[in-house]
Design a protein around this motif. Structure first.
Motif, PDB file in Angstrom:
ATOM      1  N   CYS A   1      28.392  41.494  29.290  1.00 52.18           N
ATOM      2  CA  CYS A   1      29.890  42.024  29.391  1.00 52.18           C
ATOM      3  C   CYS A   1      29.515  42.839  29.851  1.00 52.18           C
ATOM      4  O   CYS A   1      29.368  44.543  29.693  1.00 52.18           O
TER       5      CYS A   1
ATOM      6  N   TRP B   1      33.256  39.299  31.915  1.00 53.81           N
ATOM      7  CA  TRP B   1      32.423  38.828  32.587  1.00 53.81           C
ATOM      8  C   TRP B   1      32.990  38.115  34.453  1.00 53.81           C
ATOM      9  O   TRP B   1      32.914  38.657  34.995  1.00 53.81           O
TER      10      TRP B   1
ATOM     11  N   ASN C   1      24.764  39.300  35.925  1.00 51.87           N
ATOM     12  CA  ASN C   1      25.229  37.619  34.640  1.00 51.87           C
ATOM     13  C   ASN C   1      24.256  37.636  33.908  1.00 51.87           C
ATOM     14  O   ASN C   1      22.796  37.758  34.874  1.00 51.87           O
TER      15      ASN C   1
END
Length: 335
Positions: free
Chosen positions: A10, A106, A247
């Motif tokens: 995040c 995200w 990621n």
């Protein structure tokens, strides 16, 4: 891939740790009523847009008033307004130079760039952001299914959704790279825009790989909250590396020129050198599109079409394909 790994990627979690090596950004809490507006499946009416008045010329057909409906109950659709949130967004955009790249916790609305007037993710007002967000499957997934690919049965972490505004920078797609880290070791680097061939990448691959490896060891290694993760970087014209994003290390993240079987199991993980040589030298495998013959259309183009069309063309929904074939057969019988 665990839910905790997704939570660690995040934006508001990692940005304070790597602020000095990434693009300047502002994080704003996303109010519940704005979230509800983004998820509303009704007619797309963009909040905050100020359309200039249209003046018809005398003598033109448009000069006459057109009566569209005799129904007195007909109402004009009007977007909800969020004055406090709008003021905060406008202040943030101004502080970042007047143009921003928007995203949520995200994802960015990369699949919806085509709907913008400038065919870009460059936004100058909240209305630009809303148009992209309400048109994006990526944003909807962030808001509704952020942990869909996670394998653990633990409760979903509590989430506070946020609007992330990043200072707009003209990034060249051929200078972006995705890096794969396993057990805190950089094992692979892929050209991000793998559908295109860039001559400078092919000719400078060793230099690019070395500079990314040095950046990783100096700024990223052992500093991120997980030992398995993926991060994106940008190499500018001076050769300086900038961190773009983090990621999760799993199928929710595009593996680009690798496969997840290669990355997780180490099978067939080869570049210009053998896996053994790469391991001995503590050197990541680097992959790029090395021929114009392999150039492909952008993977985001399919998002311009209705989903039914895409499912038919790829054969992903067998029931739609059967219905389509029945329709064609009935048409032939009628002829």
């Amino acid at each position: 891939m665990k839910k905790e790994q997704v939570a660690h990627c995040c934006f508001s979690v990692w940005y304070p740790l790597f602020r000095t090596v990434t693009i300047r950004s502002v994080i704003l809490p996303l109010p519940d009523n704005v979230k509800e507006y983004l998820l509303d499946d009704g007619t797309l009416v963009v909040s905050g847009r100020e359309d200039p008045p249209i003046h018809a010329q005398e003598g033109s057909d448009d000069a006459e008033e057109i009566q569209w409906s005799d129904d007195e109950n007909t109402t004009t659709l009007k977007a909800p307004e969020f004055p406090e949130f709008t003021a905060k967004v406008e202040e943030a955009i101004s502080s970042l130079g007047g143009s921003v790249f928007p995203k949520l916790n995200w994802s960015a609305p990369r699949d919806a760039y085509w709907i913008a007037m400038n065919s870009s993710l460059k936004c100058k007002a909240l209305s630009d952001i809303f148009l992209l967000f309400k048109s994006s499957d990526f944003i909807t997934r962030d808001l509704t299914q952020p942990f869909i690919h996670c394998t653990d049965d633990s409760p979903d972490p509590s989430l506070d959704y946020e609007l992330v505004l990043r200072k707009w920078c003209e990034l060249i797609p051929g200078a972006e790279f995705r890096c794969f880290v396993k057990e805190n070791k950089l094992i692979g680097i892929s050209q991000r825009d793998y559908t295109q061939y860039y001559d400078h990448i092919s000719t400078q691959c060793e230099e690019i790989c070395r500079s990314i490896q040095e950046f990783f060891k100096k700024h990223i290694q052992y500093k991120f909250l997980d030992e398995d993760f993926v991060f994106d970087v940008y190499r500018d014209s001076r050769g300086k590396i900038w961190l773009i994003d983090f990621n999760p290390f799993g199928e929710v993240t595009d593996s680009l020129l690798f496969t997840w079987d290669e990355l997780t199991c180490g099978r067939n993980l080869k570049g210009d050198q053998s896996e053994e040589e790469a391991t001995e030298q503590d050197y990541p495998v680097f992959r790029c599109t090395n021929s114009q013959v392999t150039v492909q259309p952008s993977p985001y183009l399919s998002y311009r079409l209705p989903k039914d069309f895409v499912d038919l063309s790829t054969g992903e929904d067998v029931h739609k394909l059967i219905d389509f074939l029945k329709l064609k057969r009935n048409q032939q019988d009628d002829d």
